[in-house]
Structures are given as C-alpha cells and as structure tokens.
Design a protein around this motif. Structure first.
Motif, PDB file in Angstrom:
ATOM      1  N   PRO A  73       0.834  -1.212   0.000  1.00 56.98           N
ATOM      2  CA  PRO A  73       0.000   0.000   0.000  1.00 56.98           C
ATOM      3  C   PRO A  73       0.867   1.260   0.000  1.00 56.98           C
ATOM      4  CG  PRO A  73      -0.657  -1.525   1.738  1.00 56.98           C
ATOM      5  CD  PRO A  73       0.659  -1.996   1.234  1.00 56.98           C
ATOM      6  N   ALA A  74       0.206   2.391  -0.190  1.00 53.85           N
ATOM      7  CA  ALA A  74       0.888   3.681  -0.164  1.00 53.85           C
ATOM      8  C   ALA A  74       0.379   4.494   1.007  1.00 53.85           C
ATOM      9  CB  ALA A  74       0.642   4.441  -1.472  1.00 53.85           C
ATOM     10  N   GLY A  75       1.207   5.396   1.513  1.00 56.02           N
ATOM     11  CA  GLY A  75       0.764   6.253   2.599  1.00 56.02           C
ATOM     12  C   GLY A  75       1.750   7.366   2.876  1.00 56.02           C
ATOM     13  N   PHE A  76       1.245   8.491   3.366  1.00 59.59           N
ATOM     14  CA  PHE A  76       2.129   9.584   3.763  1.00 59.59           C
ATOM     15  C   PHE A  76       1.447  10.422   4.835  1.00 59.59           C
ATOM     16  CE2 PHE A  76      -0.567  11.774   0.811  1.00 59.59           C
ATOM     17  CZ  PHE A  76      -0.510  13.138   1.123  1.00 59.59           C
ATOM     18  N   ALA A  77       2.265  11.055   5.687  1.00 64.87           N
ATOM     19  CA  ALA A  77       1.759  11.933   6.733  1.00 64.87           C
ATOM     20  C   ALA A  77       1.335  13.262   6.109  1.00 64.87           C
ATOM     21  CB  ALA A  77       2.834  12.165   7.785  1.00 64.87           C
ATOM     22  N   CYS A  78       0.195  13.777   6.556  1.00 60.28           N
ATOM     23  CA  CYS A  78      -0.371  14.964   5.916  1.00 60.28           C
ATOM     24  C   CYS A  78      -1.044  15.864   6.953  1.00 60.28           C
ATOM     25  CB  CYS A  78      -1.391  14.544   4.851  1.00 60.28           C
ATOM     26  SG  CYS A  78      -2.198  15.906   4.000  1.00 60.28           S
ATOM     27  N   GLN A  79      -0.583  17.113   7.046  1.00 64.93           N
ATOM     28  CA  GLN A  79      -1.251  18.108   7.888  1.00 64.93           C
ATOM     29  C   GLN A  79      -2.298  18.883   7.099  1.00 64.93           C
ATOM     30  OE1 GLN A  79       3.069  19.353   8.913  1.00 64.93           O
ATOM     31  NE2 GLN A  79       1.664  20.798   9.842  1.00 64.93           N
ATOM     32  N   SER A  80      -2.082  18.995   5.802  1.00 65.22           N
ATOM     33  CA  SER A  80      -2.940  19.842   4.969  1.00 65.22           C
ATOM     34  C   SER A  80      -4.188  19.082   4.547  1.00 65.22           C
ATOM     35  CB  SER A  80      -2.165  20.327   3.741  1.00 65.22           C
ATOM     36  OG  SER A  80      -1.032  21.051   4.129  1.00 65.22           O
ATOM     37  N   PHE A  81      -5.085  18.907   5.489  1.00 59.68           N
ATOM     38  CA  PHE A  81      -6.328  18.179   5.255  1.00 59.68           C
ATOM     39  C   PHE A  81      -7.480  19.003   5.793  1.00 59.68           C
ATOM     40  CE2 PHE A  81      -9.644  15.658   7.334  1.00 59.68           C
ATOM     41  CZ  PHE A  81     -10.203  15.040   6.219  1.00 59.68           C
ATOM     42  N   SER A  82      -8.641  18.926   5.122  1.00 61.37           N
ATOM     43  CA  SER A  82      -9.792  19.687   5.590  1.00 61.37           C
ATOM     44  C   SER A  82     -11.079  19.068   5.077  1.00 61.37           C
ATOM     45  CB  SER A  82      -9.699  21.136   5.084  1.00 61.37           C
ATOM     46  OG  SER A  82     -10.829  21.889   5.490  1.00 61.37           O
ATOM     47  N   SER A  83     -12.162  19.244   5.842  1.00 64.04           N
ATOM     48  CA  SER A  83     -13.481  18.981   5.294  1.00 64.04           C
ATOM     49  C   SER A  83     -13.772  20.075   4.272  1.00 64.04           C
ATOM     50  CB  SER A  83     -14.539  18.976   6.399  1.00 64.04           C
ATOM     51  OG  SER A  83     -14.577  20.229   7.048  1.00 64.04           O
ATOM     52  N   LEU A  84     -14.598  19.768   3.282  1.00 63.95           N
ATOM     53  CA  LEU A  84     -14.834  20.711   2.196  1.00 63.95           C
ATOM     54  C   LEU A  84     -16.312  20.968   1.945  1.00 63.95           C
ATOM     55  CD1 LEU A  84     -13.659  22.410  -0.144  1.00 63.95           C
ATOM     56  CD2 LEU A  84     -13.668  20.329  -1.539  1.00 63.95           C
ATOM     57  N   SER A  85     -17.123  19.915   1.916  1.00 64.54           N
ATOM     58  CA  SER A  85     -18.530  20.067   1.558  1.00 64.54           C
ATOM     59  C   SER A  85     -19.359  19.040   2.309  1.00 64.54           C
ATOM     60  CB  SER A  85     -18.695  19.872   0.043  1.00 64.54           C
ATOM     61  OG  SER A  85     -20.061  19.735  -0.317  1.00 64.54           O
ATOM     62  N   LEU A  86     -20.563  19.457   2.719  1.00 59.10           N
ATOM     63  CA  LEU A  86     -21.487  18.544   3.383  1.00 59.10           C
ATOM     64  C   LEU A  86     -22.389  17.838   2.374  1.00 59.10           C
ATOM     65  CD1 LEU A  86     -22.519  17.495   6.129  1.00 59.10           C
ATOM     66  CD2 LEU A  86     -24.101  19.441   6.166  1.00 59.10           C
ATOM     67  N   ASP A  87     -22.787  18.550   1.328  1.00 56.94           N
ATOM     68  CA  ASP A  87     -23.682  17.985   0.327  1.00 56.94           C
ATOM     69  C   ASP A  87     -23.218  18.383  -1.073  1.00 56.94           C
ATOM     70  OD1 ASP A  87     -25.792  16.833  -1.016  1.00 56.94           O
ATOM     71  OD2 ASP A  87     -27.242  18.399  -0.488  1.00 56.94           O
ATOM     72  N   PRO A  88     -22.478  17.496  -1.764  1.00 62.66           N
ATOM     73  CA  PRO A  88     -22.140  16.136  -1.370  1.00 62.66           C
ATOM     74  C   PRO A  88     -21.008  16.132  -0.342  1.00 62.66           C
ATOM     75  CG  PRO A  88     -21.078  16.642  -3.443  1.00 62.66           C
ATOM     76  CD  PRO A  88     -21.947  17.830  -3.111  1.00 62.66           C
ATOM     77  N   PRO A  89     -20.815  15.010   0.356  1.00 58.13           N
ATOM     78  CA  PRO A  89     -19.751  14.954   1.353  1.00 58.13           C
ATOM     79  C   PRO A  89     -18.374  14.885   0.681  1.00 58.13           C
ATOM     80  CG  PRO A  89     -20.824  12.811   1.169  1.00 58.13           C
ATOM     81  CD  PRO A  89     -21.603  13.758   0.310  1.00 58.13           C
ATOM     82  N   LEU A  90     -17.604  15.958   0.827  1.00 61.48           N
ATOM     83  CA  LEU A  90     -16.285  16.039   0.214  1.00 61.48           C
ATOM     84  C   LEU A  90     -15.256  16.469   1.256  1.00 61.48           C
ATOM     85  CD1 LEU A  90     -17.135  18.044  -3.064  1.00 61.48           C
ATOM     86  CD2 LEU A  90     -16.921  15.557  -2.838  1.00 61.48           C
ATOM     87  N   VAL A  91     -14.044  15.954   1.107  1.00 63.36           N
ATOM     88  CA  VAL A  91     -12.899  16.401   1.889  1.00 63.36           C
ATOM     89  C   VAL A  91     -11.778  16.717   0.903  1.00 63.36           C
ATOM     90  CG1 VAL A  91     -13.516  15.036   3.927  1.00 63.36           C
ATOM     91  CG2 VAL A  91     -12.006  14.040   2.189  1.00 63.36           C
ATOM     92  N   CYS A  92     -10.703  17.320   1.398  1.00 57.34           N
ATOM     93  CA  CYS A  92      -9.579  17.576   0.509  1.00 57.34           C
ATOM     94  C   CYS A  92      -8.277  17.494   1.293  1.00 57.34           C
ATOM     95  CB  CYS A  92      -9.701  18.936  -0.183  1.00 57.34           C
ATOM     96  SG  CYS A  92      -9.638  20.361   0.926  1.00 57.34           S
ATOM     97  N   PHE A  93      -7.207  17.187   0.564  1.00 57.03           N
ATOM     98  CA  PHE A  93      -5.869  17.269   1.135  1.00 57.03           C
ATOM     99  C   PHE A  93      -4.937  17.844   0.084  1.00 57.03           C
ATOM    100  CE2 PHE A  93      -5.779  12.969  -0.726  1.00 57.03           C
ATOM    101  CZ  PHE A  93      -4.530  12.928  -1.334  1.00 57.03           C
ATOM    102  N   MET A  94      -3.838  18.411   0.542  1.00 60.80           N
ATOM    103  CA  MET A  94      -2.842  18.987  -0.342  1.00 60.80           C
ATOM    104  C   MET A  94      -1.582  18.144  -0.294  1.00 60.80           C
ATOM    105  SD  MET A  94      -5.256  21.156   0.099  1.00 60.80           S
ATOM    106  CE  MET A  94      -5.226  21.876   1.736  1.00 60.80           C
ATOM    107  N   VAL A  95      -0.984  17.929  -1.451  1.00 65.20           N
ATOM    108  CA  VAL A  95       0.217  17.105  -1.539  1.00 65.20           C
ATOM    109  C   VAL A  95       1.199  17.784  -2.487  1.00 65.20           C
ATOM    110  CG1 VAL A  95      -0.781  15.673  -3.392  1.00 65.20           C
ATOM    111  CG2 VAL A  95       1.105  14.773  -2.001  1.00 65.20           C
ATOM    112  N   GLY A  96       2.479  17.749  -2.139  1.00 69.77           N
ATOM    113  CA  GLY A  96       3.507  18.368  -2.975  1.00 69.77           C
ATOM    114  C   GLY A  96       3.603  17.696  -4.334  1.00 69.77           C
ATOM    115  N   ARG A  97       3.865  18.500  -5.358  1.00 69.69           N
ATOM    116  CA  ARG A  97       3.972  17.958  -6.706  1.00 69.69           C
ATOM    117  C   ARG A  97       5.127  16.970  -6.848  1.00 69.69           C
ATOM    118  NH1 ARG A  97       5.766  21.529  -9.943  1.00 69.69           N
ATOM    119  NH2 ARG A  97       5.254  20.333 -11.817  1.00 69.69           N
TER     120      ARG A  97
END
Length: 204
Positions: A73-97
């Motif tokens: 599997p893949a994985g990385f530690a991430c601080q840049s995470f946030s909830s984004l939308s309730l309807d529809p339920p969306l979240v987001c994270f930021m990752v370096g290019r």
C-alpha cells in the motif's frame, strides 16, 4: 511538466480508472506567479513558514491500497487536510507535486484519511519518511469501500474516492468524495496536533 500539466495528467489517468466517483475536472491553466521574474517576491519563504506555523493543525496519514503491480500500500503523513462540503460529502488534502506517494494514490483512485490521536506521534514520523516500508509493523485493516489501510488506534477514518485534482502553486489539491467514515476504538482520545514545527496536545 508544469503545474497544470501535472494535474491534467492525474485527471486523465483518473478518468480511466473504473469506479472513480463523480466527475474529475481540471481547472483552467492558472497564473502561477503573482510577480514577474525580475521582481522581488512579496513574502520571504522563511517568514511565511514561521507565521503560518502559528496555525495549529490536526495530523493525518493518507493511505491507499496497492494498485495493480505494486507490492505494498501507499501512505504519507499529511497536515494539509480539511473537510470541504457537506452535500455532497467532500474532503480535501494537499500534496507536494514532487511527492513519490501521490502517483500511487492517483493510480489507486481511492484513499483513506486516518486522523491521528494524541499518542501517535511516532506513527506520524514513520509515515513522513521516504524510501522505507512505512507499513512494517503497523497494525491496520481494510477500509470498507476503498480497501485502503485503516490504521489501528486512529481517532477517526474517512474512506474516499478521488473526485477532482486541482493545481495550487507547488502543491496539488486533491478532492475526495466520502464513501464511508467512522471513529476509532477510543473516540474520546485527544487529537495529535502540529504547531510551530512540533507535535502538541490539547492542554499540553
């Protein structure tokens, strides 16, 4: 490949992935510089880091199942995470290019956000290191929809399908459509926080 090209390439791939939830659209090519090459940058990068470091964040580990042909599997530690939308339920994270993990998540087309608890600082450090088997000795099971690793002891987990990828300077903004979520076995534990370059706890 430029910023917009990187996001567009991810979008093209994700469109070909069966089961990717919802439309995956790229933004128009952005104007990446706010100043000309011969102008002084308006903000010093060191000062930018210092000031933004006063904003305390939670800490997560983003995981994805091994895509076809990959051994783990893949994985990385991430601080840049946030909830984004309730309807529809969306979240987001930021990752370096330049992240070596993001292409593996893009190939999988799904991911799980593991919200770390106050006692999981060492686990976070393990997932922040490149070039190692990050899952060695780490207890986990499969998230119910994506199959991405759900880490034991996490305060909460959010199972997602990649919904959209946008450019954001030297990062990509990854939007996930939530397909399942829940809290861990110890939902009352405090969160692991990151503040001024170090881990912190509520009241600590």
């Amino acid at each position: 490949m430029g910023h917009a090209g990187a996001a567009a390439a991810a979008v093209r791939y994700l469109r070909s992935v069966p089961g990717a939830a919802g439309p995956v659209e790229a933004l128009p090519r952005p104007e990446l510089r706010c100043v000309r090459a011969d102008e002084r940058a308006p903000v010093d990068q060191t000062e930018f880091r210092r000031v933004l470091g006063t904003f305390a964040t939670g800490v997560t580990v983003i995981t994805a199942p091994a895509a076809e042909g990959e051994p783990s599997p893949a994985g990385f530690a991430c601080q840049s995470f946030s909830s984004l939308s309730l309807d529809p339920p969306l979240v987001c994270f930021m990752v370096g290019r330049t992240s070596a993990t993001w292409p593996r998540i893009a190939r999988a087309g799904v991911f799980c956000v593991n919200v770390l608890g106050a006692g999981q600082g060492e686990l976070c450090r393990a997932f922040a290191v490149s070039g190692t088997d990050k899952f060695a000795g780490v207890a986990h099971d499969a998230a119910p929809v994506s199959g991405a690793p759900r880490l034991a002891g996490a305060a909460a987990w959010i199972d997602c399908a990649v919904h959209a990828v946008h450019t954001g300077g030297d990062h990509l903004i990854v939007v996930g459509r939530v397909t399942a979520l829940g809290t861990g076995d110890t939902p009352d534990q405090g969160p692991l926080l990151f503040h001024r370059g170090r881990f912190a706890r509520l009241g600590g």
